[in-house]
Every structure is written in structure tokens, then in C-alpha cells.
Design a protein around this motif. Structure first.
Motif, PDB file in Angstrom:
ATOM      1  N   GLU A 123      49.241  43.160  46.675  1.00 37.58           N
ATOM      2  CA  GLU A 123      50.531  42.686  46.152  1.00 37.58           C
ATOM      3  C   GLU A 123      50.418  41.192  45.836  1.00 37.58           C
ATOM      4  OE1 GLU A 123      52.278  44.808  45.192  1.00 37.58           O
ATOM      5  OE2 GLU A 123      52.525  46.479  46.562  1.00 37.58           O
ATOM      6  N   ILE A 124      49.447  40.882  44.991  1.00 36.92           N
ATOM      7  CA  ILE A 124      49.134  39.490  44.674  1.00 36.92           C
ATOM      8  C   ILE A 124      50.174  38.890  43.727  1.00 36.92           C
ATOM      9  CG2 ILE A 124      47.423  37.970  43.608  1.00 36.92           C
ATOM     10  CD1 ILE A 124      46.615  39.142  46.338  1.00 36.92           C
ATOM     11  N   ARG A 125      50.531  37.645  44.017  1.00 35.19           N
ATOM     12  CA  ARG A 125      51.426  36.893  43.140  1.00 35.19           C
ATOM     13  C   ARG A 125      50.621  35.851  42.366  1.00 35.19           C
ATOM     14  NH1 ARG A 125      53.864  37.316  48.090  1.00 35.19           N
ATOM     15  NH2 ARG A 125      53.314  35.174  48.671  1.00 35.19           N
ATOM     16  N   LEU A 126      51.154  35.403  41.238  1.00 28.98           N
ATOM     17  CA  LEU A 126      50.433  34.423  40.427  1.00 28.98           C
ATOM     18  C   LEU A 126      50.151  33.155  41.222  1.00 28.98           C
ATOM     19  CD1 LEU A 126      52.278  34.854  37.012  1.00 28.98           C
ATOM     20  CD2 LEU A 126      49.979  35.635  37.600  1.00 28.98           C
ATOM     21  N   GLU A 127      51.118  32.721  42.005  1.00 30.60           N
ATOM     22  CA  GLU A 127      50.919  31.616  42.943  1.00 30.60           C
ATOM     23  C   GLU A 127      51.067  32.221  44.333  1.00 30.60           C
ATOM     24  OE1 GLU A 127      49.939  28.714  42.027  1.00 30.60           O
ATOM     25  OE2 GLU A 127      50.225  28.990  39.869  1.00 30.60           O
ATOM     26  N   ASP A 128      49.958  32.463  45.008  1.00 33.58           N
ATOM     27  CA  ASP A 128      49.992  33.226  46.262  1.00 33.58           C
ATOM     28  C   ASP A 128      49.502  32.347  47.414  1.00 33.58           C
ATOM     29  OD1 ASP A 128      49.425  35.207  48.348  1.00 33.58           O
ATOM     30  OD2 ASP A 128      49.746  36.676  46.745  1.00 33.58           O
ATOM     31  N   ASP A 129      50.428  31.987  48.321  1.00 36.07           N
ATOM     32  CA  ASP A 129      50.062  31.085  49.410  1.00 36.07           C
ATOM     33  C   ASP A 129      49.082  31.723  50.391  1.00 36.07           C
ATOM     34  OD1 ASP A 129      51.868  32.884  50.472  1.00 36.07           O
ATOM     35  OD2 ASP A 129      53.330  31.376  51.107  1.00 36.07           O
ATOM     36  N   ARG A 130      49.057  33.057  50.473  1.00 33.99           N
ATOM     37  CA  ARG A 130      48.100  33.713  51.364  1.00 33.99           C
ATOM     38  C   ARG A 130      46.671  33.484  50.875  1.00 33.99           C
ATOM     39  NH1 ARG A 130      49.754  39.641  50.645  1.00 33.99           N
ATOM     40  NH2 ARG A 130      49.651  38.823  48.527  1.00 33.99           N
ATOM     41  N   VAL A 131      46.475  33.631  49.577  1.00 31.99           N
ATOM     42  CA  VAL A 131      45.144  33.394  49.005  1.00 31.99           C
ATOM     43  C   VAL A 131      44.743  31.936  49.197  1.00 31.99           C
ATOM     44  CG1 VAL A 131      43.772  33.427  46.888  1.00 31.99           C
ATOM     45  CG2 VAL A 131      45.433  35.247  47.315  1.00 31.99           C
ATOM     46  N   ASP A 132      45.674  31.020  48.898  1.00 28.92           N
ATOM     47  CA  ASP A 132      45.385  29.598  49.045  1.00 28.92           C
ATOM     48  C   ASP A 132      44.996  29.264  50.482  1.00 28.92           C
ATOM     49  OD1 ASP A 132      46.050  29.314  46.389  1.00 28.92           O
ATOM     50  OD2 ASP A 132      48.093  28.620  46.782  1.00 28.92           O
ATOM     51  N   HIS A 133      45.735  29.843  51.436  1.00 26.54           N
ATOM     52  CA  HIS A 133      45.487  29.563  52.849  1.00 26.54           C
ATOM     53  C   HIS A 133      44.104  30.044  53.263  1.00 26.54           C
ATOM     54  CE1 HIS A 133      46.589  28.467  56.849  1.00 26.54           C
ATOM     55  NE2 HIS A 133      46.550  29.697  57.325  1.00 26.54           N
ATOM     56  N   MET A 134      43.725  31.223  52.810  1.00 20.90           N
ATOM     57  CA  MET A 134      42.411  31.755  53.177  1.00 20.90           C
ATOM     58  C   MET A 134      41.283  30.960  52.534  1.00 20.90           C
ATOM     59  SD  MET A 134      42.662  35.859  53.544  1.00 20.90           S
ATOM     60  CE  MET A 134      43.521  36.566  54.970  1.00 20.90           C
ATOM     61  N   VAL A 135      41.496  30.479  51.322  1.00 24.73           N
ATOM     62  CA  VAL A 135      40.487  29.650  50.667  1.00 24.73           C
ATOM     63  C   VAL A 135      40.314  28.349  51.446  1.00 24.73           C
ATOM     64  CG1 VAL A 135      39.973  28.297  48.599  1.00 24.73           C
ATOM     65  CG2 VAL A 135      40.819  30.644  48.371  1.00 24.73           C
ATOM     66  N   GLU A 136      41.427  27.751  51.893  1.00 22.96           N
ATOM     67  CA  GLU A 136      41.362  26.506  52.667  1.00 22.96           C
ATOM     68  C   GLU A 136      40.593  26.711  53.974  1.00 22.96           C
ATOM     69  OE1 GLU A 136      45.323  25.189  53.278  1.00 22.96           O
ATOM     70  OE2 GLU A 136      45.711  24.780  51.154  1.00 22.96           O
ATOM     71  N   LEU A 137      40.795  27.868  54.611  1.00 24.69           N
ATOM     72  CA  LEU A 137      40.129  28.149  55.876  1.00 24.69           C
ATOM     73  C   LEU A 137      38.701  28.651  55.688  1.00 24.69           C
ATOM     74  CD1 LEU A 137      42.962  30.034  57.818  1.00 24.69           C
ATOM     75  CD2 LEU A 137      42.220  27.676  58.155  1.00 24.69           C
ATOM     76  N   ASP A 138      38.345  28.931  54.434  1.00 27.95           N
ATOM     77  CA  ASP A 138      37.057  29.557  54.131  1.00 27.95           C
ATOM     78  C   ASP A 138      36.922  30.884  54.884  1.00 27.95           C
ATOM     79  OD1 ASP A 138      34.645  29.734  52.770  1.00 27.95           O
ATOM     80  OD2 ASP A 138      33.504  28.783  54.381  1.00 27.95           O
ATOM     81  N   PHE A 139      38.022  31.604  54.952  1.00 24.88           N
ATOM     82  CA  PHE A 139      38.039  32.903  55.627  1.00 24.88           C
ATOM     83  C   PHE A 139      37.670  33.972  54.609  1.00 24.88           C
ATOM     84  CE2 PHE A 139      39.818  36.762  57.406  1.00 24.88           C
ATOM     85  CZ  PHE A 139      39.583  36.627  58.765  1.00 24.88           C
ATOM     86  N   PRO A 140      36.698  34.840  54.898  1.00 22.38           N
ATOM     87  CA  PRO A 140      36.268  35.835  53.901  1.00 22.38           C
ATOM     88  C   PRO A 140      37.408  36.768  53.498  1.00 22.38           C
ATOM     89  CG  PRO A 140      34.708  35.699  55.730  1.00 22.38           C
ATOM     90  CD  PRO A 140      35.923  34.936  56.150  1.00 22.38           C
ATOM     91  N   CYS A 141      37.735  36.767  52.236  1.00 23.23           N
ATOM     92  CA  CYS A 141      38.790  37.662  51.760  1.00 23.23           C
ATOM     93  C   CYS A 141      38.515  38.053  50.319  1.00 23.23           C
ATOM     94  CB  CYS A 141      40.170  37.024  51.892  1.00 23.23           C
ATOM     95  SG  CYS A 141      40.507  35.711  50.700  1.00 23.23           S
ATOM     96  N   VAL A 142      39.071  39.194  49.942  1.00 26.02           N
ATOM     97  CA  VAL A 142      39.003  39.697  48.571  1.00 26.02           C
ATOM     98  C   VAL A 142      40.407  40.149  48.194  1.00 26.02           C
ATOM     99  CG1 VAL A 142      38.084  41.487  47.052  1.00 26.02           C
ATOM    100  CG2 VAL A 142      36.595  40.417  48.757  1.00 26.02           C
ATOM    101  N   ALA A 143      40.856  39.795  47.009  1.00 24.62           N
ATOM    102  CA  ALA A 143      42.183  40.195  46.542  1.00 24.62           C
ATOM    103  C   ALA A 143      42.068  41.393  45.604  1.00 24.62           C
ATOM    104  CB  ALA A 143      42.863  39.032  45.823  1.00 24.62           C
ATOM    105  N   ILE A 144      43.022  42.300  45.711  1.00 24.46           N
ATOM    106  CA  ILE A 144      43.178  43.341  44.695  1.00 24.46           C
ATOM    107  C   ILE A 144      44.317  42.862  43.815  1.00 24.46           C
ATOM    108  CG2 ILE A 144      43.685  45.761  44.210  1.00 24.46           C
ATOM    109  CD1 ILE A 144      42.376  46.546  46.770  1.00 24.46           C
ATOM    110  N   GLY A 145      43.958  42.215  42.720  1.00 26.33           N
ATOM    111  CA  GLY A 145      44.909  41.521  41.867  1.00 26.33           C
ATOM    112  C   GLY A 145      44.414  40.098  41.632  1.00 26.33           C
ATOM    113  N   ARG A 146      45.008  39.419  40.637  1.00 29.00           N
ATOM    114  CA  ARG A 146      44.548  38.075  40.266  1.00 29.00           C
ATOM    115  C   ARG A 146      45.681  37.062  40.371  1.00 29.00           C
ATOM    116  NH1 ARG A 146      43.137  38.461  34.303  1.00 29.00           N
ATOM    117  NH2 ARG A 146      44.724  40.102  34.362  1.00 29.00           N
TER     118      ARG A 146
END
Length: 350
Positions: A123-146
Motif C-alpha cells: 500500500e505504497i504512497r507517492l510520499e511514504d514515510d515508512r519507506v523513508d524511515h527504513m532507508v534512513e535506518l538502512d533496514f532491508p526492505c522491498v516495496a510492492i509499489g513505487r
């Protein structure tokens, strides 16, 4: 049963058992076999916490998947099932978190307590704080959506822009000149829901290119909302002869509304959209649609996450999928129109 009991029965130290299980230090083959015999006799299986301490892995991935409304739709459940099955093939369990923002306590527990090795976000949003947060933490994640910045992360996506365009061009080729667009709920559009925005963008762009008369609608994720939306469409412009939808949960209601309005599909009205194949085939007549490959997307997301876990320094990778429109039975020529030949990108289905 614990490591201490295994060590006692094998006649070795606790640390030797731990090294034999984790592989962190070399243990002689004779000692390893002795420990393994005891483990086999006792049926010992280390719990998840012990495994995580031993090898740094929990063998669990997180699936961060908030329901878009007050319930999961059929397509969302398909995605959940696809991720669970793909993870099991890698001997991984799935811990689900229905969180929508990075401030959610469920989401923070997932990260802060290191309950999982990595996460798949949906359920990805164009501006998604969850993605941003994981990138900042360098936590391994993959999104289904862009997100609006697809170059920054790992993801698997569906090109809703091109798929909505293809649906419009298909209807225009059949001679339809007045077409409606049935999107997801207004709340999702307002909060930047990626597929809703990109689908609307593709519909609007293609309609302008073909010089069509169009109206766009937001619709709740249920059959009653679909029927109400169809009634609004025909009320706003009775000349409407076709629609494109991203909302598979509303599909049954759309069909019911057309039947009650005396519009026969596809003789009087054509319906197409971006919908999972098995849902497109549950309606009668079956829906001509760009089939959402939920199983493939879930599998690819898990494979990308496994790649991230095995190769932490790897450059970001992604997959953007553009499935063809499967021609079924819900679209036909507009009254009095002569349809064009079937163009490239359309896939006939019986």
C-alpha cells in the motif's frame, strides 16, 4: 530441552554445542557428529530467539500491509498469500504488521525489537514515510509499489499509468467516445496512494490523446459502492458507453448497477480495467482486463529481499511489470462504431 542438557549428554561444553549449531567457530567432525546424535535423539529444535542469537537471523520477514479501508480486499489477500508462499519456499516465516505510518507502534516494534530480518512494504504512497524511515535506518526492505522517487529503493511495481492508458486506447479503438474512470476510495487518492494516482494519470493522458469525453470517480472498496458509483455515472452522463476501473472490490456492484439500468455488457456498455485475473473471471461476462500478477509480484518481492539479506552492499534493484490486457467478454464495439484491429499489447483470452 536446551543447550545445557545437550552438552551434558554429549560430554562437551555449552559453548561447543553453540559453536556446532551456529558454525561461528570450527568444531571437530567427531564432536559435531556426537552433538548431532544427541540432538536427533532428543528431537531438539532451537527456538527463534536462540537461532537469532546464534546466527544473526530470525528466519522471519515482516509484511507491512495496512488495509486500504476497514477490510482487506480480495486482491490484497492474494498479495498476502503470495508473499507467505514465496517466503516459505526460502524457509522463512512471515510476521504481518497492519501499520500505515512510521509512527505506528506495530511498525516501530517490528524495527526496534529486530523481530524480523527484513520487511516487505505494501500500500505504497507517492510520499511514504515508512519507506523513508527504513532507508534512513538502512533496514532491508522491498516495496510492492513505487514512491515518487523510485530510483532510491528496492521495489516491485505495476505500471498503472501504462495499463490505464492501454485500457482507454482499447475502448477508443472500439469506438467508445464517452468513458468513465472508477478509481479507488477518495481517501486513498487524497493520501497519495500510488496506484490510484498513476492510474488516474494514465487514464487522463490517454483520454486527452484520443479526444474523449470523460469523467472520473472515486469509489469505495465494496459492491454497494460500485453500484452507487455506476448509478452516478449514468446520471451524470447517460451517453457514457464504457468505463475503466482499478477497483476490483467494486466490480460486482458495477455489473449489478448496469443490469438494473438495463445496460447489457458488452452490447450496450463495455467494462475494462486493472484487476487480478481470478477476480476478472468471477464476473459474467468475464472482464477484459490487465491482469494484476499478484503471485509473481509477491514472489519477486521476496526474492529481492533475500538478495538484500545475502548481499547487504548490493545496488538497489527493481522490477516494473506491464502485463498485457487479456481480452475476455466485457468489451465490444460502441453502438454504430466500427472497431479497429486488435493492437499490440492485447492478449485474446477465451
Amino acid at each position: 530441552m536446551n543447550i545445557g542438557e545437550i552438552a551434558k549428554r554429549a560430554g562437551v561444553s555449552r559453548s561447543t554445542v553453540s559453536y556446532a549449531l551456529s558454525g561461528k567457530r570450527a568444531v571437530s567432525e567427531e564432536t559435531r557428529r556426537k552433538i548431532q546424535r544427541v540432538i536427533d535423539e532428543l528431537g531438539y529444535r532451537p527456538n527463534a530467539s536462540a537461532r537469532a542469537l546464534a546466527n544473526g537471523r530470525t528466519s522471519t520477514i515482516g509484511l507491512v500491509f495496512p488495509p486500504a479501508g476497514n477490510h482487506y480486499t480480495g486482491m490484497q489477500l492474494d498479495f498476502i498469500g503470495s508473499v507467505v508462499e514465496a517466503a516459505a519456499a526460502h524457509d522463512y516465516d512471515v510476521l504481518m504488521s497492519p501499520s500505515g505510518v512510521d509512527s505506528d507502534r506495530s511498525f516501530q516494534r517490528l524495527l526496534g525489537e529486530r523481530r524480523v530480518d527484513g520487511a516487505i512494504l505494501m500500500e505504497i504512497r507517492l510520499e511514504d514515510d515508512r519507506v523513508d524511515h527504513m532507508v534512513e535506518l538502512d533496514f532491508p526492505c522491498v516495496a510492492i509499489g513505487r514512491t515518487a522517487h523510485p530510483e532510491e529503493g528496492w521495489w516491485v511495481g505495476l505500471d498503472h499509468t501504462r495499463l490505464a492508458e492501454a485500457c482507454v486506447h482499447h475502448l477508443a479503438d472500439l469506438g467508445h467516445r464517452t468513458i468513465a474512470f472508477v478509481n479507488r476510495p477518495e481517501q486513498l487518492l487524497r493520501t497519495g496512494y500510488e496506484s490510484a494516482h498513476r492510474g488516474l494519470e494514465g487514464f487522463t493522458k490517454a483520454a486527452a490523446e484520443r479526444g474523449l469525453t470523460v469523467r472520473t470517480y472515486c469509489c469505495g472498496d465494496d459492491a454497494a459502492s460500485g453500484q452507487a458509483c455506476l448509478e452516478r455515472i449514468l446520471h451524470d452522463d447517460p451517453a457514457t458507453t464504457a468505463l475503466v476501473t482499478l477497483n476490483e472490490a467494486a466490480l460486482g456492484g458495477i455489473y449489478r448497477g448496469l443490469a438494473r439500468a438495463g445496460r447489457h455488457v458488452p452490447r450496450d456498455f463495455s467494462v475494462t480495467g486493472v484487476v487480478a485475473g481470478r477476480w476478472a473471471e468471477t464476473v459474467t461476462p468475464q472482464l477484459t482486463a490487465a491482469d494484476v500478477p499478484a503471485e509473481e509480484m509477491g514472489r519477486r518481492a521476496v526474492e529481492l529481499l533475500m538478495e538484500r539479506l545475502d548481499h547487504p552492499g548490493a545496488a538497489p534493484r527493481h522490477h516494473l511489470l506491464v502485463p498485457p490486457i487479456s481480452l475476455r467478454s466485457s468489451t465490444g464495439p460502441a453502438t454504430g462504431a466500427v472497431p479497429a484491429d486488435t493492437p499490440a499489447g492485447l492478449s485474446p483470452r477465451s
